[in-house]
Design an enzyme around this catalytic site. Structure first.
Site, PDB file in Angstrom:
ATOM      1  N   TYR A 147       0.813  -1.213   0.000  1.00 21.50           N
ATOM      2  CA  TYR A 147       0.000   0.000   0.000  1.00 21.50           C
ATOM      3  C   TYR A 147       0.850   1.268   0.000  1.00 21.50           C
ATOM      4  O   TYR A 147       0.378   2.340  -0.345  1.00 21.50           O
ATOM      5  CB  TYR A 147      -0.961   0.017   1.199  1.00 21.50           C
ATOM      6  N   LYS A 203       3.553 -15.465   1.682  1.00 18.17           N
ATOM      7  CA  LYS A 203       3.453 -16.130   0.373  1.00 18.17           C
ATOM      8  C   LYS A 203       4.901 -16.426  -0.038  1.00 18.17           C
ATOM      9  O   LYS A 203       5.396 -15.958  -1.076  1.00 18.17           O
ATOM     10  CB  LYS A 203       2.729 -15.183  -0.605  1.00 18.17           C
ATOM     11  N   ASP A 235      -3.087 -18.027   0.905  1.00 20.95           N
ATOM     12  CA  ASP A 235      -4.258 -18.631   0.262  1.00 20.95           C
ATOM     13  C   ASP A 235      -4.829 -19.743   1.135  1.00 20.95           C
ATOM     14  O   ASP A 235      -6.051 -19.864   1.320  1.00 20.95           O
ATOM     15  CB  ASP A 235      -3.913 -19.147  -1.146  1.00 20.95           C
ATOM     16  N   ASP A 259      -5.249  -6.879   5.699  1.00 18.30           N
ATOM     17  CA  ASP A 259      -6.454  -6.136   5.341  1.00 18.30           C
ATOM     18  C   ASP A 259      -7.545  -7.127   4.922  1.00 18.30           C
ATOM     19  O   ASP A 259      -8.690  -7.087   5.389  1.00 18.30           O
ATOM     20  CB  ASP A 259      -6.106  -5.195   4.174  1.00 18.30           C
ATOM     21  N   ASP A 263     -10.815  -8.771   7.491  1.00 13.87           N
ATOM     22  CA  ASP A 263     -12.232  -8.616   7.126  1.00 13.87           C
ATOM     23  C   ASP A 263     -12.907  -9.975   6.968  1.00 13.87           C
ATOM     24  O   ASP A 263     -14.077 -10.151   7.336  1.00 13.87           O
ATOM     25  CB  ASP A 263     -12.373  -7.813   5.824  1.00 13.87           C
TER      26      ASP A 263
END
Ligand code: NAD
Length: 375
Positions: A147, A203, A235, A259, A263
């Site tokens: 980000y 990852k 994943d 993020d 959620d």
């Protein structure tokens, strides 16, 4: 920090902010009495309330108060229907919320997701998958990664062989060793206060960042031999949250993965009204600057109607007592009081189901009164 004198800036903000903040302060006063603390709490306007009071979403006096305090107890800001002529940079979400996060260097975001057994109806998963109740803490790095990494741009490039131009967008995922170390320490320290299991998400099979992340977290883990560390690809982490959420205690994630997964985890709790969050800055001596707020927003659809669930704001008080002041007993007492009131059957509209035989629908104030009384 373990001082009995707590200096708190309380910024209720807009929409349901003032309603739920009132109940949180009520509970904090009950804690103050029970644990003989001195709570020095000052309220100040922020958001549209700041614009109305002083012409700015984050008035100078409010920022000054925050700087003079140990932490900020925040409600929420932003009312989408107010004055569209005010530019984005001056609107509360940016001018107050993002400004405060930057001002206090808040790099660690803690999002606990707890689904008590009594609220299993609010969870989209089957009862079998919920086990004895879901209790996960997502620790998300908040200031690095994709980000914020540079270069970050969209550019025109040649499509080759006289075919004109095409657009190319670039985002950069970048982490340094110290950035990973400091968030890992927050996650390990927090795991120590819980069930002592940490799942680090990365990852590493594809990303250089993932390899470094895994190496650094493994190295930091040597300082916390009492905490069990496991690594999981993001994943698989997303899938495991749906299949067997009860396996997780603390999940440590870089910014973007956190993020998304926080959620996803939040959906398991059934209502935004149940979810608190903490954002922490760097440790300076025994002091950590903290910002505590509900995960939800200003909920304009129910504001001013005594319908909002104050539990997210009240649980933010528990996080504040634990992380800014080291008062674990007081924090536990707040969480236990919430658990007791939920077990007794009291429900605000967002967590109410007519199928529960002993449930009773109550308003914001009655819920706050009951939790304060249960302290
Ligand atoms: P929202 O979180 O305010 O509301 C989404 C839904 O959840 C609504 O139906 C609302 O009634 C419900 N809800 C949220 N909190 C609740 C509670 N405590 N009890 C019961 N129900 C609750 O999201 P939105 O409608 O997308 O945003 C409204 C405004 O809030 C926007 O201006 C947005 O920018 C702002 N916002 C602020 C913050 C913040 O201050 N940190 C966070 C998110 C959104």
């Amino acid at each position: 920090m373990s001082s009995k004198n707590l200096k708190i800036a309380a910024l209720a903000g807009d929409g349901i902010g003032p309603e739920v903040m009132r109940e949180a302060i009520k509970v904090l006063r009950a804690v103050e009495k029970k644990f003989s603390l001195t709570v020095n709490l000052t309220e100040a306007p922020v958001g549209w309330a700041g614009i109305d009071a002083a012409g700015k979403a984050l008035p100078d006096a409010t920022l000054k108060l925050c700087k003079e305090s140990d932490c900020i107890l925040f409600g929420s800001v932003g009312l989408p229907d107010r004055d569209p002529s005010i530019p984005k940079e001056e609107r509360p979400e940016r001018a107050a919320l993002l400004r405060l996060r930057k001002e206090f260097g808040l790099f660690a975001n803690l999002r606990p997701v707890k689904l008590p057994k009594e609220l299993s109806h609010a969870c989209p998963l089957s009862k079998e998958r919920q086990g004895d109740g879901i209790d996960i803490l997502v620790v998300r790095e908040l200031t690095g990664g994709m980000y914020f990494g540079q270069p970050k741009k969209t550019e025109e490039i040649s499509a080759g062989a006289g075919k004109g131009t095409i657009q190319r967008a670039i985002d950069t995922m970048v982490y340094t060793t110290p950035e990973i170390e400091r968030i890992a320490h927050v996650a390990f320290r927090t795991a120590r206060l819980r069930r002592k299991k940490l799942t680090s998400i990365d990852k590493a099979n594809v990303l250089e960042n993932g390899i470094l992340w895994r190496e650094v977290v493994t190295k930091v883990s040597k300082e916390y031999p009492d905490v069990t560390l496991e690594h999981m690809f993001v994943d698989n982490g997303a899938m495991q949250l749906m299949l067997r959420p009860t396996q997780f205690d603390v999940m440590l994630c870089e910014n973007m993965f956190g993020d998304i997964l926080s959620d996803e985890a939040a959906a398991l709790a059934g209502s935004l009204g149940m979810l608190p969050s903490a954002s922490l800055g760097a440790q300076s001596g025994d002091r950590v600057y903290g910002f505590y707020e509900p995960a939800g927003g200003t909920a304009p659809d129910i504001a001013g109607k005594n319908l909002a669930n104050p539990i997210a704001q009240i649980l933010s008080v528990a996080l504040m007592l634990r992380h800014s002041f080291g008062f674990n007993d007081a924090a536990n007492a707040v969480e236990a009081a919430v658990g007791k009131v939920i077990a007794s059957g009291l429900r605000t509209g967002d967590i109410f189901s007519a199928s529960e035989t002993n449930a009773r629908k109550v308003g914001t104030t009655e819920m706050g009164d009951a939790i304060a009384a249960a302290i």
